[in-house]
Design an enzyme around this catalytic site. Structure first.
Site, short mmCIF file in Angstrom:
data_model
loop_
_atom_site.label_atom_id
_atom_site.label_comp_id
_atom_site.label_asym_id
_atom_site.label_seq_id
_atom_site.Cartn_x
_atom_site.Cartn_y
_atom_site.Cartn_z
N SER A 130 0.09 -8.31 12.26
CA SER A 130 1.43 -7.83 11.87
C SER A 130 2.53 -8.83 12.18
O SER A 130 3.62 -8.45 12.61
CB SER A 130 1.74 -6.48 12.55
OG SER A 130 0.69 -5.57 12.37
N SER A 131 2.27 -10.10 11.95
CA SER A 131 3.29 -11.11 12.24
C SER A 131 4.52 -10.92 11.36
O SER A 131 5.66 -11.06 11.84
CB SER A 131 2.71 -12.52 12.04
OG SER A 131 2.24 -12.70 10.71
N GLY A 142 -0.71 -14.62 9.22
CA GLY A 142 -1.89 -14.38 8.41
C GLY A 142 -3.10 -13.94 9.21
O GLY A 142 -4.22 -13.99 8.73
N TYR A 174 -4.62 -6.99 -1.55
CA TYR A 174 -3.78 -5.97 -0.93
C TYR A 174 -3.14 -5.03 -1.95
O TYR A 174 -3.30 -3.81 -1.88
CB TYR A 174 -2.71 -6.66 -0.07
CG TYR A 174 -1.94 -5.74 0.83
CD1 TYR A 174 -2.40 -5.46 2.11
CD2 TYR A 174 -0.75 -5.15 0.41
CE1 TYR A 174 -1.69 -4.62 2.95
CE2 TYR A 174 -0.04 -4.31 1.24
CZ TYR A 174 -0.51 -4.05 2.51
OH TYR A 174 0.20 -3.21 3.34
N SER A 196 -5.22 -14.95 5.95
CA SER A 196 -5.10 -13.94 4.91
C SER A 196 -3.64 -13.84 4.51
O SER A 196 -2.85 -13.16 5.18
CB SER A 196 -5.61 -12.59 5.43
OG SER A 196 -5.36 -11.56 4.50
N GLY A 237 -3.57 -10.85 10.64
CA GLY A 237 -3.83 -9.42 10.68
C GLY A 237 -3.24 -8.75 11.90
O GLY A 237 -3.60 -7.63 12.24
N ASP A 251 2.42 -1.09 10.26
CA ASP A 251 2.70 -2.25 11.11
C ASP A 251 4.11 -2.17 11.69
O ASP A 251 4.33 -2.43 12.88
CB ASP A 251 2.54 -3.54 10.32
CG ASP A 251 1.12 -3.78 9.85
OD1 ASP A 251 0.24 -3.00 10.23
OD2 ASP A 251 0.91 -4.74 9.09
N LYS A 288 -1.11 -12.33 2.42
CA LYS A 288 -0.92 -11.20 1.51
C LYS A 288 -0.05 -11.58 0.32
O LYS A 288 -0.25 -11.07 -0.78
CB LYS A 288 -0.30 -10.02 2.27
CG LYS A 288 -1.24 -9.35 3.25
CD LYS A 288 -0.63 -8.10 3.85
CE LYS A 288 0.51 -8.39 4.76
NZ LYS A 288 1.02 -7.20 5.46
#
Length: 404
Positions: free
Chosen positions: A59-60, A55, A160, A150, A57, A104, A152
Site C-alpha cells: 500500500s505504498s 509496487g 487490477y 507490480s 503490495g 488500503d 498497477k
C-alpha cells in the site's frame, strides 16, 4: 525522485497516462479540496520520505496519498474525520487511473496497534478493530518481498482493473439470478457490487438477536452456492456478447454500466465464476479469521487455525482470482516448509510482497531459509540494507497521525 514545483492550477491537473510520482501527491491535494468544495488552498514546501517499497503490495501509494492529505489539511486548517480522510483517499487514487477499492487507504488511516481491521464499505465505511489473540506461542508476521514490481498503473487493463470489471459485471448477473436486480438498492448502486446484491437478497430476513459474525458466515456461504448456479454454465468464461445477452443489453451499454470508459480493460473472456467464487470465499475467510480472534477459546491453536485460512486464501488468489505469480508461489512454499503457519500474497498481487504467520521463536530460521533459497539465488548482489528492506518481521501498528 526528482523535485517538483507546482502552482495551484497545475496541481489539479493529473495525466493518468503518465507514470509520475508527484501524481500521487496531486491525488491527495485535489481529492481533499474537491471534497470540501474549494478550488485550492495554501501552498507549502514538502519533503517526502518513506520505507514502504513501491509496487510491493504494501500500500505504498495509499500511504503516500494519505500522508499528503494529512499534511494538506494541517497547512490549511482543515479538520476532517478518519472516515472522511479514508474515503477521500480511496476516491482520489482513481485520478491516476487505478480503480482503488479503499481497503488500503482505510488501513493507512484507521489502523490500531495490535489489531487487525474488519472493514465494511456498504452501507457506509466502517472499520472494526479485531485484537489479535494472545497465544502460548506468540506470533508475528514476516514480510518477504518478491522484488517483482507490480505496477498497477501499467498493468491495470489486464490485471487490477480487469478484476474490478469482472466482479462488477458478475454482480449485475448475480443480482438478476437472485431476482433482486430491479430492487431499488441494486438499481441505485453505481456500481453494483456483490455485497450490495447479497445484502438485498437477505434484506427481508429477520436478523434481530442474531450473532453478526455467524450471520456473515451464513450469508456468504449461501452466495457461494448461488454463484455456482449463476455462472456454472460458463466455466471457461464469458465473451462480452454472452455477458450482455445475460443482462439483455448491448455490449456497449454493459461497458458503460460498469464505467469501463474510465478504466479500460483488455480481455477475450471474462471468468465470472472464478472471480465470484474467490470474492465470496475470501470474504468468508476474513469473517472466520475475525471469529477465531474473538472466540476466546484457550484450547484453540490460534496459529494453526489462522494460518490455515491464510493458506487457503493464497490458493484462491492463485487459482480463482489469478493474481499470484511464480515468485509469490515460491516464497509461500519455502516459508511453509520452514515453519510458517500461513503464507499468502498481500496487496493487489501479480508480484510485490508476501506475508507469513510465524511463531516468534521461528522468525530467524524462516528468514534464513528465504535468504538462502530465494534471495541468494535470484539476487546474489543484494546488499545487507536491501535485504533488510525486502525481508523483515512486523506486527500491526497504528494508522496515520501527526508527530509533534
Amino acid at each position: 525522485y526528482p523535485a517538483r514545483d507546482f502552482r495551484t492550477a497545475e496541481i489539479f491537473e493529473i495525466d493518468s497516462k503518465v507514470h509520475e510520482w508527484s501524481n500521487y501527491f496531486k491525488c491527495g491535494y485535489r481529492g481533499l479540496f474537491e471534497h470540501i468544495g474549494r478550488s485550492g488552498g495554501n501552498g507549502f514546501d514538502a519533503l517526502l520520505d518513506g520505507t514502504v517499497p513501491a509496487g510491493g503490495g504494501l500500500s505504498s501509494s495509499a500511504a503516500f496519498v494519505c500522508a499528503t492529505q494529512l499534511a494538506v489539511q494541517r497547512v490549511n486548517g482543515i479538520n476532517l474525520t478518519q472516515v472522511e480522510l479514508a474515503s477521500i483517499a480511496a476516491g482520489a487514487e482513481r485520478y491516476v487511473g487505478v480503480n482503488s477499492g479503499g481497503m488500503d487507504q482505510t488501513a493507512s488511516i484507521m489502523g490500531q496497534q495490535g489489531s487487525a481491521l474488519f472493514i465494511e464499505f456498504d452501507p457506509a465505511l466502517k472499520a472494526t478493530p479485531v485484537k489479535l489473540p494472545e497465544s502460548n506461542s506468540p506470533f508475528v508476521f514476516v514480510i518477504a518481498n518478491t522484488l517483482v514490481v507490480s505496477d498497477k498503473h501499467v498493468t491495470a487493463p489486464v490485471c487490477y482493473n480487469l478484476r474490478v470489471v469482472e466482479t462488477r459485471i458478475g454482480a449485475l448477473i448475480l443480482a438478476s439470478h437472485l431476482g433482486v436486480a430491479d430492487h431499488r438498492a441494486c438499481k441505485d448502486a453505481d456500481p453494483l457490487t456483490f455485497k450490495v446484491a447479497m445484502d438485498e437478497y437477505f434484506a427481508t430476513q429477520d436478523t434481530a438477536g442474531s450473532d453478526t459474525v455467524q450471520m456473515w458466515i451464513d450469508h456468504l456461504s449461501a452466495m457461494l452456492h448461488a454463484s455456482n448456479a449463476a455462472f456454472g454454465s460458463h466455466p471457461d468464461g464469458y465473451t462480452r456478447e454472452q455477458m450482455a445477452a445475460a443482462l439483455d443489453m448491448t455490449p456497449d451499454a454493459l461497458s458503460a454500466a460498469v464505467h469501463e470508459d474510465r478504466f479500460p480493460v483488455r480481455a477475450q473472456r471474462f471468468k465470472l465464476l472464478q472471480r465470484a467464487q474467490h470474492a465470496f470465499s475470501e470474504a468468508l475467510r476474513v469473517v472466520k479469521f475475525r471469529q477465531i480472534c474473538e472466540s476466546g477459546d484457550t484450547r484453540l491453536n490460534y496459529c494453526t487455525a489462522l494460518g490455515d485460512l491464510m493458506n487457503c486464501s493464497q490458493d484462491s488468489c492463485r487459482d480463482l482470482f489469478e493474481c499470484s505469480c511464480p515468485e509469490i508461489d515460491e516464497l509461500c512454499a519455502l516459508a511453509r516448509r520452514a515453519g510458517s503457519f500461513g503464507s499468502r500474497l498481500t496487496g493487489a498481487g501479480w508480484g510485490g510482497c508476501t506475508v507469513h504467520l510465524v511463531s516468534r521463536d521461528k522468525v530467524e530460521s524462516v528468514k534464513q531459509v528465504l535468504v538462502s533459497e530465494y534471495y541468494a539465488k535470484k539476487f546474489p548482489n543484494m546488499t545487507a540494507a536491501e535485504l533488510d528492506n525486502a525481508l523483515f518481521a512486523t506486527a500491526p501498528g497504528c494508522g496515520a497521525c501527526y508527530y509533534e
